[in-house]
Design a protein around this motif. Sequence first.
Motif, PDB file in Angstrom:
ATOM      1  N   THR B 240      -1.532 -15.118  -8.197  1.00 56.61           N
ATOM      2  CA  THR B 240      -1.632 -14.404  -6.915  1.00 56.61           C
ATOM      3  C   THR B 240      -0.658 -13.229  -6.866  1.00 56.61           C
ATOM      4  O   THR B 240      -1.021 -12.123  -6.461  1.00 56.61           O
ATOM      5  CB  THR B 240      -1.331 -15.370  -5.767  1.00 56.61           C
ATOM      6  N   THR B 241       0.586 -13.486  -7.303  1.00 58.50           N
ATOM      7  CA  THR B 241       1.612 -12.429  -7.220  1.00 58.50           C
ATOM      8  C   THR B 241       1.227 -11.235  -8.078  1.00 58.50           C
ATOM      9  O   THR B 241       1.276 -10.099  -7.608  1.00 58.50           O
ATOM     10  CB  THR B 241       2.963 -12.973  -7.710  1.00 58.50           C
ATOM     11  N   GLN B 242       0.854 -11.511  -9.318  1.00 56.18           N
ATOM     12  CA  GLN B 242       0.488 -10.406 -10.205  1.00 56.18           C
ATOM     13  C   GLN B 242      -0.688  -9.633  -9.624  1.00 56.18           C
ATOM     14  O   GLN B 242      -0.737  -8.406  -9.663  1.00 56.18           O
ATOM     15  CB  GLN B 242       0.087 -10.921 -11.599  1.00 56.18           C
ATOM     16  N   TYR B 243      -1.627 -10.418  -9.064  1.00 56.40           N
ATOM     17  CA  TYR B 243      -2.837  -9.816  -8.506  1.00 56.40           C
ATOM     18  C   TYR B 243      -2.475  -8.853  -7.376  1.00 56.40           C
ATOM     19  O   TYR B 243      -2.913  -7.710  -7.323  1.00 56.40           O
ATOM     20  CB  TYR B 243      -3.753 -10.927  -8.016  1.00 56.40           C
ATOM     21  N   MET B 244      -1.610  -9.355  -6.471  1.00 52.27           N
ATOM     22  CA  MET B 244      -1.177  -8.546  -5.327  1.00 52.27           C
ATOM     23  C   MET B 244      -0.477  -7.281  -5.830  1.00 52.27           C
ATOM     24  O   MET B 244      -0.641  -6.197  -5.269  1.00 52.27           O
ATOM     25  CB  MET B 244      -0.177  -9.327  -4.473  1.00 52.27           C
ATOM     26  N   ASP B 245       0.342  -7.497  -6.846  1.00 53.19           N
ATOM     27  CA  ASP B 245       1.094  -6.406  -7.450  1.00 53.19           C
ATOM     28  C   ASP B 245       0.159  -5.281  -7.884  1.00 53.19           C
ATOM     29  O   ASP B 245       0.358  -4.118  -7.523  1.00 53.19           O
ATOM     30  CB  ASP B 245       1.781  -6.957  -8.696  1.00 53.19           C
ATOM     31  N   VAL B 246      -0.832  -5.682  -8.649  1.00 61.15           N
ATOM     32  CA  VAL B 246      -1.776  -4.693  -9.173  1.00 61.15           C
ATOM     33  C   VAL B 246      -2.508  -4.026  -8.021  1.00 61.15           C
ATOM     34  O   VAL B 246      -2.703  -2.809  -8.012  1.00 61.15           O
ATOM     35  CB  VAL B 246      -2.773  -5.373 -10.143  1.00 61.15           C
ATOM     36  N   GLU B 247      -2.849  -4.834  -7.014  1.00 59.23           N
ATOM     37  CA  GLU B 247      -3.563  -4.279  -5.852  1.00 59.23           C
ATOM     38  C   GLU B 247      -2.712  -3.230  -5.158  1.00 59.23           C
ATOM     39  O   GLU B 247      -3.193  -2.155  -4.790  1.00 59.23           O
ATOM     40  CB  GLU B 247      -3.884  -5.396  -4.873  1.00 59.23           C
ATOM     41  N   ALA B 248      -1.427  -3.564  -5.000  1.00 62.56           N
ATOM     42  CA  ALA B 248      -0.527  -2.637  -4.315  1.00 62.56           C
ATOM     43  C   ALA B 248      -0.405  -1.340  -5.108  1.00 62.56           C
ATOM     44  O   ALA B 248      -0.446  -0.243  -4.550  1.00 62.56           O
ATOM     45  CB  ALA B 248       0.842  -3.283  -4.145  1.00 62.56           C
ATOM     46  N   ARG B 249      -0.264  -1.468  -6.428  1.00 60.99           N
ATOM     47  CA  ARG B 249      -0.179  -0.290  -7.282  1.00 60.99           C
ATOM     48  C   ARG B 249      -1.414   0.580  -7.098  1.00 60.99           C
ATOM     49  O   ARG B 249      -1.321   1.797  -6.975  1.00 60.99           O
ATOM     50  CB  ARG B 249      -0.130  -0.713  -8.749  1.00 60.99           C
ATOM     51  N   LEU B 250      -2.555  -0.096  -7.079  1.00 57.33           N
ATOM     52  CA  LEU B 250      -3.808   0.648  -6.940  1.00 57.33           C
ATOM     53  C   LEU B 250      -3.847   1.392  -5.610  1.00 57.33           C
ATOM     54  O   LEU B 250      -4.218   2.561  -5.555  1.00 57.33           O
ATOM     55  CB  LEU B 250      -4.981  -0.326  -7.011  1.00 57.33           C
ATOM     56  N   ALA B 251      -3.424   0.689  -4.561  1.00 57.90           N
ATOM     57  CA  ALA B 251      -3.460   1.310  -3.229  1.00 57.90           C
ATOM     58  C   ALA B 251      -2.569   2.540  -3.219  1.00 57.90           C
ATOM     59  O   ALA B 251      -2.940   3.603  -2.707  1.00 57.90           O
ATOM     60  CB  ALA B 251      -3.006   0.297  -2.180  1.00 57.90           C
ATOM     61  N   ASN B 252      -1.380   2.382  -3.836  1.00 57.16           N
ATOM     62  CA  ASN B 252      -0.441   3.500  -3.925  1.00 57.16           C
ATOM     63  C   ASN B 252      -1.058   4.683  -4.637  1.00 57.16           C
ATOM     64  O   ASN B 252      -0.992   5.814  -4.166  1.00 57.16           O
ATOM     65  CB  ASN B 252       0.784   3.068  -4.728  1.00 57.16           C
ATOM     66  N   LEU B 253      -1.646   4.375  -5.791  1.00 54.74           N
ATOM     67  CA  LEU B 253      -2.221   5.437  -6.605  1.00 54.74           C
ATOM     68  C   LEU B 253      -3.360   6.116  -5.872  1.00 54.74           C
ATOM     69  O   LEU B 253      -3.532   7.333  -5.963  1.00 54.74           O
ATOM     70  CB  LEU B 253      -2.728   4.864  -7.929  1.00 54.74           C
ATOM     71  N   GLU B 254      -4.108   5.326  -5.115  1.00 49.47           N
ATOM     72  CA  GLU B 254      -5.229   5.929  -4.412  1.00 49.47           C
ATOM     73  C   GLU B 254      -4.734   6.858  -3.301  1.00 49.47           C
ATOM     74  O   GLU B 254      -5.309   7.926  -3.066  1.00 49.47           O
ATOM     75  CB  GLU B 254      -6.158   4.858  -3.868  1.00 49.47           C
ATOM     76  N   ALA B 255      -3.634   6.424  -2.661  1.00 47.02           N
ATOM     77  CA  ALA B 255      -3.052   7.288  -1.633  1.00 47.02           C
ATOM     78  C   ALA B 255      -2.596   8.592  -2.274  1.00 47.02           C
ATOM     79  O   ALA B 255      -2.792   9.688  -1.736  1.00 47.02           O
ATOM     80  CB  ALA B 255      -1.886   6.586  -0.969  1.00 47.02           C
ATOM     81  N   ARG B 256      -2.006   8.470  -3.461  1.00 44.10           N
ATOM     82  CA  ARG B 256      -1.517   9.637  -4.186  1.00 44.10           C
ATOM     83  C   ARG B 256      -2.676  10.568  -4.530  1.00 44.10           C
ATOM     84  O   ARG B 256      -2.564  11.782  -4.418  1.00 44.10           O
ATOM     85  CB  ARG B 256      -0.845   9.141  -5.466  1.00 44.10           C
ATOM     86  N   ARG B 257      -3.769   9.925  -4.941  1.00 38.36           N
ATOM     87  CA  ARG B 257      -4.930  10.728  -5.304  1.00 38.36           C
ATOM     88  C   ARG B 257      -5.441  11.503  -4.089  1.00 38.36           C
ATOM     89  O   ARG B 257      -5.757  12.688  -4.176  1.00 38.36           O
ATOM     90  CB  ARG B 257      -6.034   9.820  -5.851  1.00 38.36           C
ATOM     91  N   THR B 258      -5.496  10.800  -2.943  1.00 37.83           N
ATOM     92  CA  THR B 258      -5.974  11.467  -1.726  1.00 37.83           C
ATOM     93  C   THR B 258      -5.086  12.655  -1.396  1.00 37.83           C
ATOM     94  O   THR B 258      -5.566  13.744  -1.075  1.00 37.83           O
ATOM     95  CB  THR B 258      -5.950  10.476  -0.552  1.00 37.83           C
ATOM     96  N   ARG B 259      -3.785  12.433  -1.516  1.00 41.20           N
ATOM     97  CA  ARG B 259      -2.835  13.501  -1.203  1.00 41.20           C
ATOM     98  C   ARG B 259      -3.041  14.682  -2.155  1.00 41.20           C
ATOM     99  O   ARG B 259      -3.055  15.840  -1.725  1.00 41.20           O
ATOM    100  CB  ARG B 259      -1.411  12.936  -1.329  1.00 41.20           C
ATOM    101  N   LEU B 260      -3.212  14.351  -3.428  1.00 41.37           N
ATOM    102  CA  LEU B 260      -3.411  15.417  -4.408  1.00 41.37           C
ATOM    103  C   LEU B 260      -4.684  16.194  -4.104  1.00 41.37           C
ATOM    104  O   LEU B 260      -4.724  17.419  -4.247  1.00 41.37           O
ATOM    105  CB  LEU B 260      -3.495  14.835  -5.815  1.00 41.37           C
ATOM    106  N   GLN B 261      -5.708  15.457  -3.677  1.00 37.78           N
ATOM    107  CA  GLN B 261      -6.967  16.144  -3.368  1.00 37.78           C
ATOM    108  C   GLN B 261      -6.790  17.081  -2.182  1.00 37.78           C
ATOM    109  O   GLN B 261      -7.341  18.179  -2.162  1.00 37.78           O
ATOM    110  CB  GLN B 261      -8.072  15.129  -3.093  1.00 37.78           C
ATOM    111  N   GLN B 262      -5.972  16.612  -1.210  1.00 45.46           N
ATOM    112  CA  GLN B 262      -5.691  17.493  -0.068  1.00 45.46           C
ATOM    113  C   GLN B 262      -4.998  18.752  -0.553  1.00 45.46           C
ATOM    114  O   GLN B 262      -5.356  19.875  -0.185  1.00 45.46           O
ATOM    115  CB  GLN B 262      -4.767  16.790   0.934  1.00 45.46           C
ATOM    116  N   LEU B 263      -3.968  18.534  -1.382  1.00 50.31           N
ATOM    117  CA  LEU B 263      -3.193  19.677  -1.875  1.00 50.31           C
ATOM    118  C   LEU B 263      -4.075  20.604  -2.691  1.00 50.31           C
ATOM    119  O   LEU B 263      -3.906  21.816  -2.667  1.00 50.31           O
ATOM    120  CB  LEU B 263      -2.023  19.187  -2.720  1.00 50.31           C
TER     121      LEU B 263
END
Lengths: 163, 375
Positions: B240-263
């Motif tokens: 569960t922990t590893q899974y959550m970890d990966v999920e959080a990383r993904l969410a972060n990266l996706e936020a980053r991607r959205t920001r980059l797309q805005q920029l």
Amino acid sequence: MGQMTRNEVFALAVQRYSDAVYRAAVHNCRCTADAEDVVQDVFEKLLHYNGSFESEEHLKAWLLRVAINRCRDLTRAAHQKDTELDENLPAPEQMPDGSVLDAVRTLPENYRNSVYLHYYEGYTAAEIGRMMKVPTNTVLSWLRRARAQLHTMLKEEIEDEVV
Amino acid sequence: MRWYEYKMEADELHVPEDLKAKLLAMTDQLTEEEKNQPMMPRPVSAAPAQPERREPKKKLIRFPAKQAGLLAACLAVCVVGYGALSTGTLSMGAKSSNVMEYSAASVPALGASDRSTVDLDGTEYGYGLENSADTAVGALSVGDAAPVEDRSAADSTKIIYTASLTLESRDYDAARQTLDQALTAAGGYLESGSEYTRANSARSASLTCRVPSDNYQSFLDAVAAAGRVTYKSQDAEDVTTQYMDVEARLANLEARRTRLQQLQQQAENLSDLLEIESSLSDVQYQIESWQSQLDWYSDQVRQCTVNISLNEVETYSPEIESFGARLAAALSNGWSAFVEALQELAVILFYLLPVLVIAAVVLAVVLVRRKKKKK
């Protein structure tokens, strides 16, 4: 319509603008702990501020203005004190690592503040001039010199910009 | 100038949550009267306008005649790159809806206290089985297996179940058939399998099956019924922990991607645009690699792995071994080993037969000649 009470204004300011105040503070402080102190001082001031604000924009500009002033006070105090270094002091958390932000932070005070206000917060030179109580052209030359310094620091082409 | 980099770095700066809480608590210092003192006109709209970030006026890109061709080429690359990227983004969009599903399923697990009880069950479960397998190999009956408790609670946590079983059977074909039927009934599939026949015509098979986790326990029971279980081990790994970890990383990266797309949309010149493109593809690559890890986890959680090895025997291994039985077993094993050794010897002799015949002929000829010389 109606008026927002002090309590509401304060909550709104914390929720929406604490990050902006913090960013301004980070630009002017050596470490994040100092920046956090500045944020706290700024909001302390807001809590006991007797005037009123015309709009949210006004509130934000006031907060940024107070934050920058507070940082200036702190730096001045630090210069005057000139205390001996305590060997047990922790090393500054943010060592320059070649990022643009670190380069901006090493610029002279007025330069880095106008860079932050213009390039991050999106204020125009005229607005920054009003905020810092200097003529617009002064802000423009700060920005120009800041770009030139960043250029030498980052060894990159700088696209000059009409502000 | 890498202004977008500067913007992203500044974006990362946030007031720590505890400081925010401290600030909000500061209003307690005020008296009621002070609190209600009007300070600012309420914004007209219900949602007060987020102070729109005014972008600095855009400067026209100058096109020096000399570099016009170069610029045109760059522009073409950008357009092509952007096209490729946006199709990539579309397919990622479909993928990320998966992620949303997973996270929706796992959110209740976060705060739920039943997660820890499931964990405990899982561990206990493993221990009990290991112990029983250690102390009484060959004496494990089907009933010994502790049932997986509370499957519904287990669904919200991410647990990878793995089991290994060793079976022996006198009727190999029937056992093999039962295994196949059990696998079909459980809706699983055979990941890999091998069968071989040994010298004394005893056959054995080793199979790796993947079974949906819902049918895990029933499948294990069915497998255990196919023959006599001589070894059984089960393992529950909580990821569960590893899974959550990966999920959080993904969410972060996706936020980053959205920001980059805005920029990217706000980019004012080509060099910015190109740098943003390269950052974007970097982020995209990371997103994909984490996504594949997430997919692997969910596959492992959804489908349990069961390793089965099936041996054909003439007599089942004895359950309780008395001294006499052990003596008898030693004698019979010794005898069969002796017989086997003799057989092997005979086989080797036959193997060497041609060589031996030739050697005998040569020897005979030599001896005959010597006798003749003596005469």
